[in-house]
Design a protein around this motif. Sequence first.
Motif: not given
Length: 275
Positions: A189-199, A208-212, A215-217, A232-233
């Motif tokens: 799952d984490m690659p998708d989470q990081i990719e979503q952050l980049k978007v 939304q970047s902060t919220a993402q 989630k990663i943290r 991430a924090l």
Amino acid sequence: MVVEDNVTNQAVAQGMLEKFGVHIDLVANGQEAITALEQLPYDLVFMDCQMPVMDGYDATRRIRDPQSSVKNHNIPVIAMTANAMQGDRDKCIEAGMDDHIAKPVDPRKLRRALEQWLPVCCQQTNPEGDEGKSDESRSAENPEVSINHDSAPSPQHSDEPVFDYTDMRSRLADDDTLVRTVAEAFLGDMPDQIEQLKVLVAADNKAQSTAQLHKIRGAAANVGGMALSALALTMEQAGKAADLEAIRERLPELENRFVQLKAAMKERLFETTNR
């Protein structure tokens, strides 16, 4: 019921609760929780706070609303969130939640919460030993004081381990099968989470970047990825300060931290399977 949108955190919560003999249903956001609570008489809700569609605060307010259609407006709701500051706990209580457990979840504190809030008829008799006996249970006369006393995590990450296997294994009751199951969910799952952050960063979406990053943290901390979680924090705090450029500059470092964690997890877990 566990209300959580992150698949890693879902796997951790499910594994830990099932170790305590608790049957759970998983839903991914507050709206799904409301729908389920309208249909079934659940005994307890573990509620994440930051979720899409409907967050945990709004969902809890809806549960407590006597005009809503949930079956039990007084069902215990326990926040299970990476937000660990006193102000975060206060916000949970103000929304109508009964208690607060910080991520990464300590099994002993989870056990104490179950003993405090799960109806006696639903509790197992000490299925995992006596480590969960509480010396800090809340009294019935003071129902708005959280039993959890964690401090906020430190933003410093230079000395944090890439992969704290001992912490992860202890959190998951030394169950190697469960450890691998959670690790596989995280690594998938984490690659998708990081990719979503980049978007989100590319779109200049600070909130939304902060919220993402939040989630990663939380997901990284739950699997012992302490260096990734700490970075991430730091980036999340930059987002709260509206410093999107600081987040953008550290994206490569975040990706590299995940690559390091992935390698460390695969090496350590491979060794575990061949003992």
